[in-house]
Design a protein around this motif. Structure first.
Motif, PDB file in Angstrom:
ATOM      1  N   ALA A  16     -40.759  43.471 -15.280  1.00  0.00           N
ATOM      2  CA  ALA A  16     -40.122  44.676 -15.815  1.00  0.00           C
ATOM      3  C   ALA A  16     -40.240  45.864 -14.862  1.00  0.00           C
ATOM      4  N   GLN A  17     -41.165  45.805 -13.916  1.00  0.00           N
ATOM      5  CA  GLN A  17     -41.340  46.879 -12.935  1.00  0.00           C
ATOM      6  C   GLN A  17     -40.528  46.632 -11.670  1.00  0.00           C
ATOM      7  N   ILE A  18     -39.865  45.495 -11.578  1.00  0.00           N
ATOM      8  CA  ILE A  18     -39.127  45.123 -10.369  1.00  0.00           C
ATOM      9  C   ILE A  18     -37.638  45.148 -10.677  1.00  0.00           C
ATOM     10  N   PRO A  19     -36.910  46.110 -10.155  1.00  0.00           N
ATOM     11  CA  PRO A  19     -35.482  46.177 -10.442  1.00  0.00           C
ATOM     12  C   PRO A  19     -34.701  45.113  -9.680  1.00  0.00           C
ATOM     13  N   PHE A  20     -33.476  44.876 -10.130  1.00  0.00           N
ATOM     14  CA  PHE A  20     -32.558  44.051  -9.336  1.00  0.00           C
ATOM     15  C   PHE A  20     -31.326  44.894  -9.054  1.00  0.00           C
ATOM     16  N   VAL A  21     -30.675  44.588  -7.952  1.00  0.00           N
ATOM     17  CA  VAL A  21     -29.471  45.299  -7.542  1.00  0.00           C
ATOM     18  C   VAL A  21     -28.295  44.348  -7.698  1.00  0.00           C
ATOM     19  N   ASP A  22     -27.291  44.767  -8.483  1.00  0.00           N
ATOM     20  CA  ASP A  22     -26.137  43.893  -8.683  1.00  0.00           C
ATOM     21  C   ASP A  22     -25.172  44.000  -7.502  1.00  0.00           C
ATOM     22  N   LEU A  23     -24.115  43.230  -7.539  1.00  0.00           N
ATOM     23  CA  LEU A  23     -23.172  43.185  -6.426  1.00  0.00           C
ATOM     24  C   LEU A  23     -22.434  44.502  -6.213  1.00  0.00           C
ATOM     25  N   GLY A  24     -22.407  45.352  -7.233  1.00  0.00           N
ATOM     26  CA  GLY A  24     -21.793  46.677  -7.114  1.00  0.00           C
ATOM     27  C   GLY A  24     -22.753  47.733  -6.595  1.00  0.00           C
ATOM     28  N   GLY A  25     -23.990  47.314  -6.278  1.00  0.00           N
ATOM     29  CA  GLY A  25     -24.989  48.240  -5.762  1.00  0.00           C
ATOM     30  C   GLY A  25     -25.754  48.996  -6.831  1.00  0.00           C
ATOM     31  N   ARG A  26     -25.537  48.648  -8.097  1.00  0.00           N
ATOM     32  CA  ARG A  26     -26.241  49.309  -9.199  1.00  0.00           C
ATOM     33  C   ARG A  26     -27.626  48.707  -9.371  1.00  0.00           C
ATOM     34  N   THR A  27     -28.632  49.559  -9.470  1.00  0.00           N
ATOM     35  CA  THR A  27     -30.010  49.121  -9.678  1.00  0.00           C
ATOM     36  C   THR A  27     -30.283  49.099 -11.175  1.00  0.00           C
TER      37      THR A  27
END
Length: 119
Positions: free
Chosen positions: A89-100
């Motif tokens: 839950a403390q580790i974000p992911f970045v989608d293909l649109g660059g949204r974190t």
């Protein structure tokens, strides 16, 4: 979905992923989500908790966004190192649109990290 290391995927987690993703690949490609991906792979100590799961397109670990997640150059947060001891839950992911995005174990997806209360 079952795994020898950690047992079967809880059905309520499968349902929560379908709600969170609205049936679309959470990587942001626009395709239908067909696979459940463990960001911290089960072979690296990952569990079936919702903050560790992404609903992705593809087949197995080879095609679509699920295949990308298993390749060496996956976007940030799609594959978590066994050496990263933070909670998923403390580790974000970045989608293909660059949204974190940050995920939580209640099935939420957030644009900012969520404050957790220490008990």
């Amino acid at each position: 979905m079952s795994n020898k290391r950690i047992g079967p995927m809880p059905e309520d987690h499968v349902e929560a992923l379908a709600v969170r993703s609205n049936g679309k690949c959470e990587a942001g490609c626009g395709k239908a989500a067909t696979q459940i991906h463990h960001r911290r792979f089960t072979g690296r100590g990952g569990r079936h908790n919702l903050a560790n799961l992404l609903h992705l397109c593809g087949s197995g670990n080879h095609t679509g966004c699920h295949g990308v997640a298993h390749k060496g150059r996956a976007p940030a947060g799609w594959a978590i190192s066994r050496h990263d001891l933070r909670d998923e839950a403390q580790i974000p992911f970045v989608d293909l649109g660059g949204r974190t995005r940050w995920l939580d174990d209640l099935g939420g997806k957030h644009a900012r990290p969520q404050m957790t209360r220490k008990e």
